[in-house]
Design an enzyme around this catalytic site. Structure first.
Site, PDB file in Angstrom:
ATOM      1  N   ASN A   9      37.875  51.419  29.781  1.00 32.38           N
ATOM      2  CA  ASN A   9      37.980  51.365  31.237  1.00 32.38           C
ATOM      3  C   ASN A   9      39.449  51.193  31.586  1.00 32.38           C
ATOM      4  OD1 ASN A   9      37.884  50.837  33.947  1.00 32.38           O
ATOM      5  ND2 ASN A   9      36.776  48.899  33.781  1.00 32.38           N
ATOM      6  N   TRP A  10      40.041  52.288  32.046  1.00 35.21           N
ATOM      7  CA  TRP A  10      41.495  52.265  32.280  1.00 35.21           C
ATOM      8  C   TRP A  10      41.848  51.590  33.605  1.00 35.21           C
ATOM      9  CZ3 TRP A  10      43.083  57.958  30.604  1.00 35.21           C
ATOM     10  CH2 TRP A  10      42.763  58.132  29.253  1.00 35.21           C
ATOM     11  N   HIS A  96      31.213  46.572  38.231  1.00 36.41           N
ATOM     12  CA  HIS A  96      32.255  45.855  37.488  1.00 36.41           C
ATOM     13  C   HIS A  96      32.639  44.597  38.267  1.00 36.41           C
ATOM     14  CE1 HIS A  96      36.025  44.832  35.583  1.00 36.41           C
ATOM     15  NE2 HIS A  96      35.618  45.571  34.561  1.00 36.41           N
ATOM     16  N   GLU A  98      35.358  43.297  38.910  1.00 36.71           N
ATOM     17  CA  GLU A  98      36.484  43.473  39.842  1.00 36.71           C
ATOM     18  C   GLU A  98      36.005  44.106  41.144  1.00 36.71           C
ATOM     19  OE1 GLU A  98      38.918  45.481  36.996  1.00 36.71           O
ATOM     20  OE2 GLU A  98      39.122  43.601  35.892  1.00 36.71           O
ATOM     21  N   GLU A 166      30.048  41.314  30.703  1.00 39.61           N
ATOM     22  CA  GLU A 166      31.473  41.013  30.781  1.00 39.61           C
ATOM     23  C   GLU A 166      31.666  39.670  31.474  1.00 39.61           C
ATOM     24  OE1 GLU A 166      33.859  45.011  30.552  1.00 39.61           O
ATOM     25  OE2 GLU A 166      33.638  44.371  32.616  1.00 39.61           O
ATOM     26  N   GLY A 172      40.708  40.259  30.869  1.00 40.33           N
ATOM     27  CA  GLY A 172      42.148  40.304  31.086  1.00 40.33           C
ATOM     28  C   GLY A 172      42.844  38.972  30.872  1.00 40.33           C
ATOM     29  N   SER A 212      38.515  41.074  26.917  1.00 37.19           N
ATOM     30  CA  SER A 212      39.528  40.839  25.890  1.00 37.19           C
ATOM     31  C   SER A 212      39.121  41.285  24.481  1.00 37.19           C
ATOM     32  CB  SER A 212      39.955  39.370  25.894  1.00 37.19           C
ATOM     33  OG  SER A 212      40.487  39.019  27.160  1.00 37.19           O
ATOM     34  N   GLY A 233      39.098  47.044  28.352  1.00 35.72           N
ATOM     35  CA  GLY A 233      40.107  47.180  29.400  1.00 35.72           C
ATOM     36  C   GLY A 233      41.490  47.376  28.812  1.00 35.72           C
ATOM     37  N   GLY A 234      42.277  46.303  28.826  1.00 39.07           N
ATOM     38  CA  GLY A 234      43.679  46.365  28.402  1.00 39.07           C
ATOM     39  C   GLY A 234      43.929  47.107  27.090  1.00 39.07           C
TER      40      GLY A 234
HETATM   41  P1  13P Z   1      39.951  43.476  29.241  1.00 38.62           P
HETATM   42  O1  13P Z   1      39.551  44.171  27.951  1.00 38.62           O
HETATM   43  O2  13P Z   1      41.328  43.844  29.700  1.00 38.62           O
HETATM   44  O3  13P Z   1      39.686  42.014  29.200  1.00 38.62           O
HETATM   45  O4  13P Z   1      38.973  44.081  30.381  1.00 38.62           O
HETATM   46  C1  13P Z   1      37.619  44.143  30.138  1.00 38.62           C
HETATM   47  C2  13P Z   1      37.001  44.950  31.222  1.00 38.62           C
HETATM   48  O5  13P Z   1      36.966  44.520  32.362  1.00 38.62           O
HETATM   49  C3  13P Z   1      36.444  46.259  30.883  1.00 38.62           C
HETATM   50  O6  13P Z   1      35.696  46.786  31.916  1.00 38.62           O
END
Ligand code: 13P
Length: 250
Positions: A9-10, A96, A98, A166, A172, A212, A233-234
């Site tokens: 997930n960019w 998600h 966010e 998640e 993050g 993470s 994510g990251g």
């Molecule tokens: P991180 O891997 O950066 O913690 O993000 C996870 C995420 O929200 C994937 O959708």
């Protein structure tokens, strides 16, 4: 045996050119290791076309980060499932944290988006997870169960659904849930699905872990019996790290 699914997930990262470069590097580094698990990338909307072109002849799935629940109309800033389909998206992520945290998504709007995507024949990754406050308050199970139940309301068949657990506190932050902590919630989610849809559907449903995930912890997370891949994510923004995580999933 569930086939693991690993999706990058960019989020709101990478211009069109950068996204093309990243996915080309991923493709090159993956070589022929695509047999073991399903792999997807979810660039931001503007880069979907470019990334779609690069992965056209590969097994990598094109994934969108969100969709609206109406076919079309006066919804400035939104994108419909049909638009995503026309770009070759195989999956869309809904719910998600966010989106829930910053854009007012609720279990109800997540459910509407999920149902629209399924009705259009698109597969869905629905995210669930508790905040730090909820975990510390001992209500993780309650919160996640409600997200699962309300998010899937009115859905008769889980064929096109993947869930992603998640924990918000692990996204993050560099704080990964331990494999045991994650497995515990995955087991509970699967039990909820068993209650709602029966044994067979529960055994088939894939539940990804996200928060993470890194090359250094992916192997132990993916070794847990109820963790069926990851939503990354990251670490998905670096081809080398993402490919290492994909390889950890087999
Ligand atoms: P991180 O891997 O950066 O913690 O993000 C996870 C995420 O929200 C994937 O959708």
């Amino acid at each position: 045996m569930r086939k693991k699914v690993v999706v990058g997930n960019w989020k709101m990262n990478k211009t069109v050119t950068e996204a093309g470069e990243l996915v080309s590097a991923i493709l090159e580094q993956l070589g022929d290791c695509l047999v073991g698990c399903e792999v997807g990338v979810a660039p931001a909307f503007p880069a979907l076309t470019e990334v779609g072109k690069v992965i056209e002849r590969s097994d990598i799935r094109l994934v969108a980060q969100n969709c609206h629940y109406e076919d079309d109309g006066a919804y400035t800033g939104e994108v419909s499932v049909r638009m995503l389909e026309s770009l070759g998206c195989a999956y869309v992520i809904v719910g998600h944290s966010e989106r829930r945290q910053y854009f007012g998504e609720t279990n109800r709007t997540v459910n509407l988006r999920l149902r629209k995507a399924l009705a259009e024949g698109m597969q869905v990754i629905m995210c669930v997870g508790e905040t730090l406050e909820e975990r510390e308050g001992g209500v993780t199970d309650e919160v996640v169960t409600e997200q699962v139940k309300e998010g899937l309301e009115g859905v008769g068949d889980l064929g096109g659904v993947v869930l992603a657990y998640e924990p918000v506190w692990a996204i993050g932050t560099g704080k990964t849930a331990t494999p045991e902590q994650a497995e515990e919630v995955h087991v509970s989610i699967r039990a909820t699905i068993r209650d709602m849809y029966g044994d067979i559907a529960a055994e088939h449903l894939r539940i990804q872990y996200g928060g993470s995930v890194k090359p250094s912890n992916a192997v132990e997370l993916f070794a847990m019996p109820n963790i069926d891949g990851g939503l990354i994510g990251g670490a998905s923004l670096k081809a080398e790290d993402f490919v290492a995580i994909v390889k950890a999933a087999g």
